[in-house]
Design an enzyme around this catalytic site. Sequence first.
Site, PDB file in Angstrom:
ATOM      1  N   HIS A   1      40.406   2.728 -19.576  1.00 51.78           N
ATOM      2  CA  HIS A   1      39.476   3.625 -19.752  1.00 51.78           C
ATOM      3  C   HIS A   1      39.211   4.562 -20.978  1.00 51.78           C
ATOM      4  O   HIS A   1      40.431   5.028 -21.319  1.00 51.78           O
ATOM      5  CB  HIS A   1      39.397   4.454 -18.312  1.00 51.78           C
ATOM      6  CG  HIS A   1      38.429   5.295 -18.187  1.00 51.78           C
ATOM      7  ND1 HIS A   1      37.991   6.532 -18.752  1.00 51.78           N
ATOM      8  CD2 HIS A   1      37.311   5.046 -17.156  1.00 51.78           C
ATOM      9  CE1 HIS A   1      36.993   7.047 -18.486  1.00 51.78           C
ATOM     10  NE2 HIS A   1      36.484   6.145 -17.376  1.00 51.78           N
TER      11      HIS A   1
ATOM     12  N   GLU B   1      31.130   1.408 -21.333  1.00 50.51           N
ATOM     13  CA  GLU B   1      30.887   2.779 -21.126  1.00 50.51           C
ATOM     14  C   GLU B   1      30.773   3.651 -22.291  1.00 50.51           C
ATOM     15  O   GLU B   1      31.998   4.010 -23.011  1.00 50.51           O
ATOM     16  CB  GLU B   1      32.232   3.376 -20.334  1.00 50.51           C
ATOM     17  CG  GLU B   1      32.340   2.421 -18.702  1.00 50.51           C
ATOM     18  CD  GLU B   1      32.873   3.428 -18.068  1.00 50.51           C
ATOM     19  OE1 GLU B   1      32.599   3.766 -16.904  1.00 50.51           O
ATOM     20  OE2 GLU B   1      34.257   3.923 -18.257  1.00 50.51           O
TER      21      GLU B   1
ATOM     22  N   ASN C   1      35.274   5.135  -9.940  1.00 52.73           N
ATOM     23  CA  ASN C   1      36.293   5.247 -10.409  1.00 52.73           C
ATOM     24  C   ASN C   1      36.569   6.944 -10.172  1.00 52.73           C
ATOM     25  O   ASN C   1      35.655   7.895 -10.449  1.00 52.73           O
ATOM     26  CB  ASN C   1      36.038   5.412 -12.125  1.00 52.73           C
ATOM     27  CG  ASN C   1      37.264   5.925 -12.893  1.00 52.73           C
ATOM     28  OD1 ASN C   1      38.197   6.336 -12.143  1.00 52.73           O
ATOM     29  ND2 ASN C   1      37.146   5.964 -14.005  1.00 52.73           N
TER      30      ASN C   1
ATOM     31  N   GLY D   1      30.321  11.428 -17.812  1.00 50.30           N
ATOM     32  CA  GLY D   1      30.365  12.855 -17.204  1.00 50.30           C
ATOM     33  C   GLY D   1      29.779  13.798 -17.957  1.00 50.30           C
ATOM     34  O   GLY D   1      30.030  15.044 -17.827  1.00 50.30           O
TER      35      GLY D   1
ATOM     36  N   GLU E   1      39.330   7.746 -21.263  1.00 47.32           N
ATOM     37  CA  GLU E   1      39.988   8.812 -20.885  1.00 47.32           C
ATOM     38  C   GLU E   1      41.401   8.336 -21.422  1.00 47.32           C
ATOM     39  O   GLU E   1      42.336   9.150 -21.612  1.00 47.32           O
ATOM     40  CB  GLU E   1      39.869   9.389 -19.596  1.00 47.32           C
ATOM     41  CG  GLU E   1      38.705   9.997 -19.572  1.00 47.32           C
ATOM     42  CD  GLU E   1      37.923  10.175 -18.171  1.00 47.32           C
ATOM     43  OE1 GLU E   1      38.417  10.020 -17.204  1.00 47.32           O
ATOM     44  OE2 GLU E   1      36.605  10.485 -18.223  1.00 47.32           O
TER      45      GLU E   1
HETATM   46  P1  PGA Z   1      30.475   9.298 -14.989  1.00 49.58           P
HETATM   47  O1  PGA Z   1      31.985   8.532 -15.276  1.00 49.58           O
HETATM   48  O2  PGA Z   1      29.960   8.518 -14.019  1.00 49.58           O
HETATM   49  O3  PGA Z   1      31.209  10.507 -14.154  1.00 49.58           O
HETATM   50  O4  PGA Z   1      30.154   9.468 -16.218  1.00 49.58           O
HETATM   51  C1  PGA Z   1      32.161   7.077 -15.569  1.00 49.58           C
HETATM   52  C2  PGA Z   1      33.469   6.708 -15.818  1.00 49.58           C
HETATM   53  O5  PGA Z   1      34.261   7.459 -16.578  1.00 49.58           O
HETATM   54  O6  PGA Z   1      33.921   5.578 -15.349  1.00 49.58           O
END
Ligand code: PGA
Length: 250
Positions: free
Chosen positions: A96, A168, A10, A174, A98
């Site tokens: 997601h 997740e 992603n 992140g 976000e």
């Molecule tokens: P990350 O993000 O691997 O940077 O933690 C994963 C995601 O948000 O799909």
Amino acid sequence: MKRRPIVAGNWKMHKTTKETEDTILSLKNLISDVFDREIVICPPFTALYSAISSAKGSNIKIGAQNMYFEEKGAFTGEVSPIMIKDLGCEYVIIGHSERRQYFYETDNIVNRKVVSAIKHLLTPIVCIGETLQERETNKTFQVVETQIHGAFKSLSSEQMVKCVIAYEPVWAIGTGKTATKEQAQEVHSYIRHLLSKMFSKDVADQIRILYGGSVKPENMADLMSQPDIDGALVGGASLEAESFSKIIKY
Ligand code: PGA
């Protein structure tokens, strides 16, 4: 039951068309001998065409990071499933954290997008997961159950088996803080249990459940050793061909 693993990148809001082309061309060489798992890259909308052209003839498949559920109309700024399918996308990330956090996507919107993606022969990668506060107040299972019901409640078994789920935990995205393999396995197995109650054991056994949240070359094999972890959705570590190829080849 043997499920075919999926390793998906992603890219979030990263990379121009040229950067996309460069990364995919390098990745192509590094993973040309991998055929026993699905490899997916999800660049921003503006780089989808470049990604699809660069990935042609390889084992890399392309997905979008989002879509609207309507096919067309007066929805300024939105992109429809027909449009991303037309480009050659095979997957689409839906819900997601976000999108839920910054763009107010609800379980109901996620559900409508999932139904629309399946209708247009796109494989939805549906994201769920608890926040740190929810984990610390022992609400993880409750949150996961609400999200799974909300996303899939209206689906038939035939529709459900076309979906991929990504667990997740928001606190792991992140942050460099990966869930331990035990923490991830516990939730993955709970998700499978929920699917088995909502649909059937046969359906639950077929669904790929990916883990996402600070997946790196160093922790991928450990996570993949777990019986209910069927792959990964990778953010930061998917941006560079070298590190993503190591994750793909865990
Ligand atoms: P990350 O993000 O691997 O940077 O933690 C994963 C995601 O948000 O799909």
